[in-house]
Design an enzyme around this catalytic site. Sequence first.
Site, mmCIF file in Angstrom:
data_model
loop_
_atom_site.group_PDB
_atom_site.id
_atom_site.type_symbol
_atom_site.label_atom_id
_atom_site.label_comp_id
_atom_site.label_asym_id
_atom_site.label_seq_id
_atom_site.Cartn_x
_atom_site.Cartn_y
_atom_site.Cartn_z
ATOM 1 N N CYS A 113 0.818 -1.230 0.000
ATOM 2 C CA CYS A 113 0.000 0.000 0.000
ATOM 3 C C CYS A 113 0.843 1.267 0.000
ATOM 4 C CB CYS A 113 -0.929 0.006 1.203
ATOM 5 S SG CYS A 113 -1.919 -1.484 1.294
ATOM 6 N N HIS A 258 -4.007 6.924 1.267
ATOM 7 C CA HIS A 258 -4.230 5.631 0.620
ATOM 8 C C HIS A 258 -5.669 5.189 0.873
ATOM 9 C CE1 HIS A 258 -4.217 1.514 -0.428
ATOM 10 N NE2 HIS A 258 -4.169 1.079 0.809
ATOM 11 N N ASN A 288 -9.991 -0.584 -2.919
ATOM 12 C CA ASN A 288 -8.588 -0.392 -2.550
ATOM 13 C C ASN A 288 -7.717 -0.912 -3.698
ATOM 14 O OD1 ASN A 288 -6.005 -0.650 -1.493
ATOM 15 N ND2 ASN A 288 -6.672 -1.543 0.454
#
Length: 331
Positions: A113, A258, A288
């Site tokens: 991430c 994020h 995501n």
Amino acid sequence: MKRTAILGTGHYVPPRVVTNQELEKLMDTTDEWIVQRTGIRERRFVDPGVGPAELAENAARAAVEDAALRIQDIDFIILATLSPQHNFPGTSCFLQEKLGHPGIGALDIRTQCTGFLYALSIADQFIKTGMYQRILVVGAEVHSTGIDLSTRGRDVAVLFGDGAGAFVLGASDDPNRGILSTHLHADGRFARDLWLEAPGSVFQPRMTVEMVTEGKCYPQMNGKKVFTSAVKKFPEVMREALVSNKKSKDDVDLYILHQANLRIVQAAADLMEIPQEKFFNNIERYGNTTAASIPIAFNEAKQAGRIKNGDLVMLAAFGSGYTWASALLRM
Ligand code: UT7
């Protein structure tokens, strides 16, 4: 010393929209559960035969065009992904082939991430030292081919989507513009809280039928622990960036975190007492996309007029590793 300016940005998501209602047909889940717990309504999935290199190529070409440059003006490529095109060589090599620019260096980053922020930081160091003039930095992910789309994998499967985002970075003499600082962290003690165990070189052979049957070929996540750690680390790493640049949270024009879970972003904003309006979110439409989420959100925010010349923008990420990172930049 030179500064690293953002010369151009671009993103690309595959055209196929997968709604929560479609996932309801594949597993025991509901649109209501997904929206309430994550803020996600839909995500994009690639068609067969499309990998992160194909998504990256589209995002990269858009970023180069936005910078009013040609592919041949790029002198280094850094690509962040946790879902590589193949086990080796790195996806950056496949991207370089697609861009038709042989010979320049191509580097893969594997920090999940936070991959895009690690890549941004590395590019910043190369540019500041004068090693390279123009670097293409890409985050690209294809999750849809690697998640368990059955009830067994529902906690993870509903979260992730495919996409790519890219920046073209270049050397600048303007001391007031560009990347002001980057801050990178990791804590491997929690590596197994969000990981994909197999195939692994530690196994002989690296992958067995049993591993597939047991689901070890799919990501496993301790969702609650990842959630609470993210809520703690986002404010910490953003404060680090503010302190290191002698800025206050109010100096920042836009926060782009994020896109892991809308509730994580909202909790981080509340903890820092920053109005939610100062955060740009698009997780509702893409889920995501790990290393791609920050550059996709950044480019969409720019296109929507939320990032203008002179704006101070905070980027921050937390995820598997654990890794966490931030970057403060002036457009
Ligand atoms: O990029 C960074 C990496 N990832 C993240 O940041 C994710 C961090 N974690 C999260 O976002 C949250 O933990 C989740 C969204 C994954 C889960 O939310 P939660 O509020 O922590 O739910 P939970 O794991 O405590 O599960 C609650 C219930 C469980 O059922 P029981 O035991 O209460 O009967 C789960 O089995 O919800 C169930 N559940 C689901 N139900 C419907 C888990 N996944 C699903 C699903 N649909 N997809």
